[in-house]
Design an enzyme around this catalytic site. Structure first.
Site, short mmCIF file in Angstrom:
data_model
loop_
_atom_site.label_atom_id
_atom_site.label_comp_id
_atom_site.label_asym_id
_atom_site.label_seq_id
_atom_site.Cartn_x
_atom_site.Cartn_y
_atom_site.Cartn_z
N THR A 202 0.83 -1.21 0.00
CA THR A 202 0.00 0.00 0.00
C THR A 202 0.87 1.25 0.00
O THR A 202 1.95 1.25 0.56
CB THR A 202 -0.88 -0.04 1.26
OG1 THR A 202 -1.84 -1.08 1.10
CG2 THR A 202 -1.60 1.27 1.51
N ARG A 230 -14.18 -8.19 0.44
CA ARG A 230 -13.34 -7.76 1.57
C ARG A 230 -12.81 -6.33 1.37
O ARG A 230 -12.33 -5.98 0.31
CB ARG A 230 -12.17 -8.74 1.71
CG ARG A 230 -11.23 -8.46 2.87
CD ARG A 230 -10.03 -7.63 2.46
NE ARG A 230 -9.08 -7.49 3.55
CZ ARG A 230 -8.04 -6.65 3.52
NH1 ARG A 230 -7.81 -5.90 2.47
NH2 ARG A 230 -7.22 -6.56 4.55
N GLY A 232 -10.19 -3.54 3.25
CA GLY A 232 -9.18 -3.36 4.29
C GLY A 232 -9.29 -1.99 4.94
O GLY A 232 -10.31 -1.31 4.84
N ASP A 233 -8.22 -1.59 5.59
CA ASP A 233 -8.23 -0.33 6.33
C ASP A 233 -7.96 0.89 5.45
O ASP A 233 -8.36 2.01 5.81
CB ASP A 233 -7.15 -0.36 7.42
CG ASP A 233 -5.76 -0.55 6.82
OD1 ASP A 233 -5.59 -1.44 5.95
OD2 ASP A 233 -4.83 0.19 7.20
N THR A 253 -0.21 1.21 6.63
CA THR A 253 -0.11 0.02 5.77
C THR A 253 0.05 -1.18 6.68
O THR A 253 0.74 -1.09 7.71
CB THR A 253 1.09 0.11 4.81
OG1 THR A 253 1.16 -1.14 4.09
CG2 THR A 253 2.41 0.37 5.51
N GLY A 254 -0.59 -2.27 6.32
CA GLY A 254 -0.47 -3.44 7.18
C GLY A 254 -1.68 -4.34 7.03
O GLY A 254 -2.45 -4.21 6.06
N GLY A 256 -4.94 -5.11 7.29
CA GLY A 256 -6.03 -4.16 7.42
C GLY A 256 -7.05 -4.46 8.50
O GLY A 256 -7.57 -3.56 9.16
N1 ASP Z 1 -3.64 -2.37 4.55
C1 ASP Z 1 -3.92 -2.98 3.29
C2 ASP Z 1 -5.15 -3.83 3.41
O1 ASP Z 1 -5.33 -4.47 4.41
C3 ASP Z 1 -2.82 -3.82 2.77
C4 ASP Z 1 -1.50 -3.11 2.64
O2 ASP Z 1 -1.14 -2.31 3.51
O3 ASP Z 1 -0.78 -3.37 1.66
O4 ASP Z 1 -5.90 -3.90 2.46
#
Ligand code: ASP
Length: 364
Positions: A202, A230, A232-233, A253-254, A256
């Site tokens: 991300t 789905r 994410g965050d 990023t992480g 989510g």
């Molecule tokens: N945070 C993003 C998600 O969960 C993934 C990412 O950080 O690459 O969709």
């Protein structure tokens, strides 16, 4: 579990204890006029997992994004424009999991999420499940400026994009072989998204402009093999993105699901606001110690990331403060990241322990 908010307020109160440890609070005069931080994802990014050529390519891509944002801010542009300017080249670069180069869903599609927030008035825009918009961050901003809504999804978001004059970008633009292979490996070996990708890709940016305004934005393809709609965050205001002139701007990023559960981006800003309120109440007017230091902001961010870790999640955040600090906190081995300010700071880094805002909570 430690209560993050308590440690946060304690961090604020600690600033008023008479000690020289807060010497860096005396920074009003030489505070940067503008500052920016960017990320291109966090994860198991270790020197042995990346070739020197890949490392150079990532560093160049991060510098290109940073330069785009810096230019806006140095010319007196807004934090909002700087955030968009920094994110667009990363969305267009297949190295990152956003726009071109986004991960594939279980059904083999690229579905994009993005969000952006303006710290001046906390206006925000977000989109999820978009398949035909080249730069989702621009569509998220259009939602903010030209719709009565904050969050649009899928076909509705694309219909809105069409009405706003966005070109339809064919799906082939987003699809890359490497990401398709990740999906195939995941399906064949029943791996999790993390095992197959080793990292989150991300992208995001946070900025403080010369007017003292803050902004944050985040853009992603989500996680490999995502299904059932789905989300994410990254497109969730308060989880992956938050900006409020009173406290901070954050992009995450992480993993989510954990960032949504903790409400990471807003939790950090709320923590900083609580700290500032405590300082204002306790300090005499004009006491320079009532300015939140870089170290205290780092502690606030780390406390929230610690909560993510305690729940079982991982990832990282970038943070810009009204004081001009740019901060990173990640509990992964590395995070693609960079930061710059009006005082000549310019850093890009990849691994934990490298100069650019070394995470205070390295895990590896
Ligand atoms: N945070 C993003 C998600 O969960 C993934 C990412 O950080 O690459 O969709």
């Amino acid at each position: 579990m430690k209560n993050a908010m308590l440690s946060i307020v304690a961090a604020g109160l600690a600033l008023l204890v008479p000690t020289t440890a807060f010497a860096d609070d005396h920074m009003e005069a030489d505070a940067p006029k503008w500052s920016i931080a960017i990320h291109g994802g966090a994860g198991t990014i270790l020197p042995e997992n990346i070739t020197p050529e890949q490392r150079a390519a990532y560093e160049a891509a991060l510098q290109e994004a940073l330069d785009a944002g810096k230019k806006v801010l140095a010319n007196g542009g807004s934090a909002m424009d700087a955030v968009k300017a920094a994110i667009i080249p990363m969305e267009d670069n297949p190295l990152f999991n956003a726009g071109r180069g986004a991960v594939f869903t279980w059904e083999g599609k690229n579905e994009l999420d993005a969000s952006i927030m303006d710290g001046r008035d906390r206006s925000a825009g977000a989109v999820t499940g978009v398949k035909t918009v080249r730069n989702p961050i621009l569509l998220a901003d259009k939602v903010r400026t030209d719709s009565p809504h904050v969050f649009l999804m899928g076909e509705g978001a694309e219909e809105f994009a069409g009405r706003q004059g966005f070109e339809v970008t064919p799906p082939e633009w987003f699809a890359t072989e490497g990401r398709r292979e990740s999906l195939e490996r995941m399906k064949a070996r029943e791996l999790s998204a993390l095992d197959v990708d080793l990292k989150f890709g991300t992208v995001g940016a946070v900025a403080l402009d010369q007017n003292g305004d803050l902004a944050a934005g985040t853009s992603t393809g989500g996680m490999t093999g995502k299904r059932w709609g789905r989300i994410g965050d990254a497109p969730v205001i308060g989880a992956g993105t938050y900006a409020d002139n009173r406290s901070c701007a954050v992009s995450a990023t992480g993993w989510g699901e954990y960032f949504i559960r903790v409400g990471v981006a807003q939790e950090i800003c709320t923590g900083l606001r609580a700290t500032q309120t405590a300082l204002d109440l306790l300090a005499n007017p004009g006491d320079p110690r009532a300015i939140i230091s870089e170290a205290a902001s780092q502690r606030v961010a780390d406390a929230v990331m610690e909560e993510v870790k305690e729940l079982g999640g991982d990832g990282g955040i970038i943070l810009a403060t009204p004081q001009g600090h740019t901060i990173f906190s990640f509990n992964t081995a590395g995070m693609y990241r960079g930061r710059a300010n009006s005082e000549g700071l310019n850093e890009v880094a990849i691994f934990g322990g490298e100069e650019a805002g070394t995470s205070a909570t390295p895990d590896h």
